[in-house]
Design a protein around this motif. Structure first.
Motif, PDB file in Angstrom:
ATOM      1  N   ALA A 136       0.831  -1.202   0.000  1.00 51.20           N
ATOM      2  CA  ALA A 136       0.000   0.000   0.000  1.00 51.20           C
ATOM      3  C   ALA A 136       0.866   1.253   0.000  1.00 51.20           C
ATOM      4  N   THR A 137       1.994   1.184   0.722  1.00 49.22           N
ATOM      5  CA  THR A 137       2.903   2.325   0.766  1.00 49.22           C
ATOM      6  C   THR A 137       3.478   2.605  -0.620  1.00 49.22           C
ATOM      7  N   TYR A 138       3.854   1.529  -1.325  1.00 45.88           N
ATOM      8  CA  TYR A 138       4.395   1.716  -2.678  1.00 45.88           C
ATOM      9  C   TYR A 138       3.334   2.268  -3.624  1.00 45.88           C
ATOM     10  N   PHE A 139       2.095   1.783  -3.504  1.00 44.45           N
ATOM     11  CA  PHE A 139       1.018   2.343  -4.333  1.00 44.45           C
ATOM     12  C   PHE A 139       0.824   3.822  -4.015  1.00 44.45           C
ATOM     13  N   GLN A 140       0.860   4.140  -2.699  1.00 45.53           N
ATOM     14  CA  GLN A 140       0.683   5.527  -2.288  1.00 45.53           C
ATOM     15  C   GLN A 140       1.787   6.404  -2.859  1.00 45.53           C
ATOM     16  N   ARG A 141       3.040   5.888  -2.843  1.00 39.66           N
ATOM     17  CA  ARG A 141       4.152   6.659  -3.404  1.00 39.66           C
ATOM     18  C   ARG A 141       3.996   6.842  -4.903  1.00 39.66           C
ATOM     19  N   GLY A 203       8.065  28.653  19.221  1.00 35.59           N
ATOM     20  CA  GLY A 203       9.033  28.690  20.313  1.00 35.59           C
ATOM     21  C   GLY A 203       9.856  27.437  20.497  1.00 35.59           C
ATOM     22  N   TYR A 204       9.630  26.422  19.644  1.00 39.07           N
ATOM     23  CA  TYR A 204      10.354  25.163  19.831  1.00 39.07           C
ATOM     24  C   TYR A 204      11.696  25.187  19.108  1.00 39.07           C
ATOM     25  N   VAL A 205      12.768  24.870  19.850  1.00 39.56           N
ATOM     26  CA  VAL A 205      14.108  24.726  19.285  1.00 39.56           C
ATOM     27  C   VAL A 205      14.605  23.338  19.656  1.00 39.56           C
ATOM     28  N   PRO A 206      14.845  22.465  18.659  1.00 40.93           N
ATOM     29  CA  PRO A 206      15.260  21.092  18.966  1.00 40.93           C
ATOM     30  C   PRO A 206      16.543  21.045  19.792  1.00 40.93           C
ATOM     31  N   SER A 207      16.583  20.159  20.739  1.00 39.17           N
ATOM     32  CA  SER A 207      17.784  19.972  21.550  1.00 39.17           C
ATOM     33  C   SER A 207      18.697  18.956  20.874  1.00 39.17           C
ATOM     34  N   ARG A 208      19.860  18.731  21.482  1.00 36.84           N
ATOM     35  CA  ARG A 208      20.790  17.757  20.910  1.00 36.84           C
ATOM     36  C   ARG A 208      20.255  16.329  20.979  1.00 36.84           C
ATOM     37  N   LYS A 209      19.364  16.098  21.939  1.00 39.57           N
ATOM     38  CA  LYS A 209      18.825  14.744  22.115  1.00 39.57           C
ATOM     39  C   LYS A 209      17.592  14.488  21.254  1.00 39.57           C
ATOM     40  N   ALA A 210      17.158  15.480  20.495  1.00 39.75           N
ATOM     41  CA  ALA A 210      15.951  15.336  19.679  1.00 39.75           C
ATOM     42  C   ALA A 210      16.116  14.215  18.654  1.00 39.75           C
ATOM     43  N   THR A 211      15.014  13.517  18.382  1.00 46.86           N
ATOM     44  CA  THR A 211      15.004  12.381  17.450  1.00 46.86           C
ATOM     45  C   THR A 211      14.350  12.804  16.132  1.00 46.86           C
ATOM     46  N   GLN A 212      14.894  12.296  15.016  1.00 42.86           N
ATOM     47  CA  GLN A 212      14.358  12.622  13.701  1.00 42.86           C
ATOM     48  C   GLN A 212      13.685  11.396  13.084  1.00 42.86           C
ATOM     49  N   TYR A 213      12.528  11.617  12.470  1.00 42.83           N
ATOM     50  CA  TYR A 213      11.790  10.570  11.763  1.00 42.83           C
ATOM     51  C   TYR A 213      11.596  11.033  10.323  1.00 42.83           C
ATOM     52  N   ASN A 214      12.039  10.216   9.369  1.00 39.98           N
ATOM     53  CA  ASN A 214      11.955  10.564   7.953  1.00 39.98           C
ATOM     54  C   ASN A 214      10.909   9.706   7.260  1.00 39.98           C
ATOM     55  N   TYR A 215      10.135  10.350   6.394  1.00 36.33           N
ATOM     56  CA  TYR A 215       9.145   9.631   5.594  1.00 36.33           C
ATOM     57  C   TYR A 215       9.264  10.084   4.144  1.00 36.33           C
ATOM     58  N   ALA A 216       9.801   9.178   3.300  1.00 39.24           N
ATOM     59  CA  ALA A 216       9.931   9.467   1.865  1.00 39.24           C
ATOM     60  C   ALA A 216       8.609   9.149   1.186  1.00 39.24           C
ATOM     61  N   PHE A 217       8.069  10.084   0.418  1.00 42.80           N
ATOM     62  CA  PHE A 217       6.715   9.875  -0.113  1.00 42.80           C
ATOM     63  C   PHE A 217       6.658   9.717  -1.630  1.00 42.80           C
ATOM     64  N   ASN A 218       7.819   9.620  -2.312  1.00 45.80           N
ATOM     65  CA  ASN A 218       7.744   9.337  -3.748  1.00 45.80           C
ATOM     66  C   ASN A 218       8.568   8.088  -4.070  1.00 45.80           C
ATOM     67  N   ILE A 219       8.403   7.590  -5.264  1.00 51.10           N
ATOM     68  CA  ILE A 219       8.996   6.309  -5.659  1.00 51.10           C
ATOM     69  C   ILE A 219      10.508   6.340  -5.517  1.00 51.10           C
ATOM     70  N   SER A 224      10.883  13.959   0.816  1.00 51.87           N
ATOM     71  CA  SER A 224      10.474  13.361   2.085  1.00 51.87           C
ATOM     72  C   SER A 224      10.117  14.427   3.102  1.00 51.87           C
ATOM     73  N   TYR A 225       9.404  13.972   4.118  1.00 55.81           N
ATOM     74  CA  TYR A 225       9.113  14.811   5.276  1.00 55.81           C
ATOM     75  C   TYR A 225      10.044  14.362   6.408  1.00 55.81           C
ATOM     76  N   ARG A 226      10.566  15.304   7.143  1.00 55.86           N
ATOM     77  CA  ARG A 226      11.391  14.965   8.306  1.00 55.86           C
ATOM     78  C   ARG A 226      10.784  15.621   9.541  1.00 55.86           C
ATOM     79  N   LEU A 227      10.466  14.787  10.506  1.00 53.76           N
ATOM     80  CA  LEU A 227       9.865  15.254  11.755  1.00 53.76           C
ATOM     81  C   LEU A 227      10.920  15.183  12.857  1.00 53.76           C
ATOM     82  N   THR A 228      11.207  16.308  13.478  1.00 52.19           N
ATOM     83  CA  THR A 228      12.158  16.365  14.590  1.00 52.19           C
ATOM     84  C   THR A 228      11.374  16.586  15.876  1.00 52.19           C
ATOM     85  N   ILE A 229      11.547  15.673  16.802  1.00 51.13           N
ATOM     86  CA  ILE A 229      10.757  15.698  18.038  1.00 51.13           C
ATOM     87  C   ILE A 229      11.647  15.279  19.198  1.00 51.13           C
TER      88      ILE A 229
END
Length: 496
Positions: A136-141, A203-219, A224-229
């Motif tokens: 489904a992910t590949y079809f979505q991409r 007001g949010y500034v990522p700290s050194r310990k922040a984690t990144q999540y990447n989601y590539a949305f094309n074939i 991609s989208y990168r979420l830093t949290i």
């Protein structure tokens, strides 16, 4: 078979340690599982937000009256295999002004490069849930790649959808969202990353310990989208708070239970030692008056001492004293036995204290083997109480007897009786004897307990007197307290 106390303590400690270790292992495993699930939820929230953003764009295109082209995605095997592949397409028609899936067909010629393939065909793919999600992910991409030619992704809409998805999954944390493009030269000698759009929680500034999540949305995974949290450790612990609190309470209960078990074993061991000492002591106490009375009676019978009135009276008095001593000992033992019976009942009556003390004082003066001075102070003189006369007499007798026994050389005992302002009767017995150490004063009312004096046992006893006093006073709904200082004497006070 009796196990040594040390072995029991070691077994209990090992058992408790094993429970703690297992609980820690289980909680650690649960924490890892919940953390992994939460990370999966974040990735799934990014994928679903991308899908919903794409569907919103399709709905927008449905309202457009111009033909924007066709979006196509295909999956199957390459041409070398000769196997079939699946191709589906979606066309936006300006005349129909709707988006619809036009066809899904099986082709066996010149297949495009497959996104997913298996020797067993699509039926095998569809049996595996994880593979279906991947499919489904590949079809979505594939749809994404076609749709992005017509309309660019709306990062603001995606951010709004992502925020909703995260909150819906219980993830309420500030974050930084970036829309990235990955590119390189033709010969791949140089790669680069462009940040197209960047949005974040105010007001949010990522700290050194922040984690990144990447989601590539094309074939080709070039966009991609990168979420830093921030790390989700605290969030996981917050979600586990109920389980952690319950586990902590269980551990406290277990610890208390094992502590109470050890304490009970120690008390039972101490009680067993006390009973053993009591048995040895009481055996000696019982044998002494019997032996003395037997010797006096034997002298009267076999040595013609009965004819001499003076000698006869002397030996008869010895027999009487020893029998009284034996009677008192048996009386206390029987009193302890009766007190434990459910049928035990007091027989209260009202009487004046001035009628009770003279006989007690005279009795103790006669049987004491030392000079005794007992002073009595009753205010008012006609002070009356309501109690079981027999047991109350035994209570006072025990207190006076202790005051005499623990007074060196000469006993000076003072008895005060008065009525307090609250209407209670207060009776105190004071002496100038050896006194009691402060750390032993709470123990002297325990059954069989005697204050240790090393290897010197000048004072006979069996640890029942004060236990009897406390028990009977409590039966009268009263209290007994002690104030003592070693070398200066003691004062026992009863109130009821």
């Amino acid at each position: 078979m009796k196990l040594p106390f040390k072995l029991i303590a070691i077994l209990v400690f090992i058992s408790l340690l094993g429970i703690f270790a297992y609980q820690a292992y289980w909680l650690t495993g649960l924490y890892s599982t919940m953390k992994h699930d939460l990370e999966q939820n974040i990735v799934e929230a990014m994928r679903m937000s991308d899908y919903n953003e794409m569907m919103l764009r399709v709905e927008g295109l449905q309202k457009d009256n111009e033909n924007h082209g066709e979006v196509e995605v295909s999956a199957g095997y390459d041409s070398d295999t000769g196997k079939s592949y699946v191709r589906s397409s979606t066309t936006i028609d300006r005349t129909d002004t709707i988006a619809k899936s036009s066809k899904e067909e099986i082709i066996s010629k010149e297949a495009p490069q497959a996104a997913l393939h298996t020797d067993g065909g699509l039926d095998l793919i569809l049996r595996n849930k994880s593979t279906m999600l991947e499919l489904a992910t590949y079809f979505q991409r594939g749809l994404h790649s076609g749709l992005d030619i017509i309309s660019d992704p709306d990062i603001a809409v995606y951010d709004s959808l992502l925020n909703f998805q995260l909150r819906d999954k219980g993830i309420v944390l500030p974050y930084l969202l970036e829309y990235l493009y990955f590119g390189s030269k033709t010969d791949s000698s140089y790669t680069y990353i462009d940040t197209i759009v960047s949005l974040s929680t105010p007001g949010y500034v990522p700290s050194r310990k922040a984690t990144q999540y990447n989601y590539a949305f094309n074939i080709h995974s070039s966009r991609s989208y990168r979420l830093t949290i921030e790390p989700i450790n605290k969030l996981v612990l917050r979600q586990m708070s109920g389980i952690l609190a319950t586990s902590f309470i269980i551990l406290i209960i277990l610890s208390f239970s094992f502590w109470f078990l050890i304490r009970t074993i120690l008390r039972q061991k101490t009680l067993e030692e006390m009973k053993s000492d009591f048995t040895n002591n009481i055996t000696h106490e019982l044998k002494t008056p019997i032996a003395v009375a037997y010797a006096a009676n034997d002298a009267l019978l076999n040595f013609n001492l009965a004819e001499d009135k003076k000698q006869r009276d002397k030996y008869l008095n010895i027999c009487q004293e020893q029998l009284q001593r034996l009677s008192g000992l048996v009386e206390q033992i029987l009193s302890m036995s009766m007190e434990r019976r459910k049928t035990f009942r007091l027989h209260p009556e009202t009487f004046n204290l001035c009628d009770l003390f003279p006989a007690l004082i005279e009795q103790h003066k006669l049987k004491a083997g030392k000079p005794v001075k007992i002073r009595l102070d009753i205010k008012p003189e006609d002070l009356a109480i309501t109690a079981d006369r027999t047991h109350f007499s035994n209570i006072l007798s025990n207190l006076i007897d202790n005051a005499i026994k623990y007074s060196p050389e000469e006993a000076d005992v003072v008895v005060h009786c008065r009525k307090t302002e609250t209407g209670q009767i207060e009776i105190s017995v004071s002496d100038h004897g050896t006194g009691i150490p402060a750390d032993k004063q709470l123990l002297i009312f325990d059954k069989f307990y005697r204050v240790p004096t090393g290897n010197i046992h000048n004072t006979k006893g069996y640890g029942l007197g004060l236990f009897y006093v406390k028990t009977m006073i409590e039966k009268h709904n009263g209290t007994v307290t002690v104030k003592s200082e070693p070398g200066k004497g003691s004062t026992f006070t009863i109130r009821f």
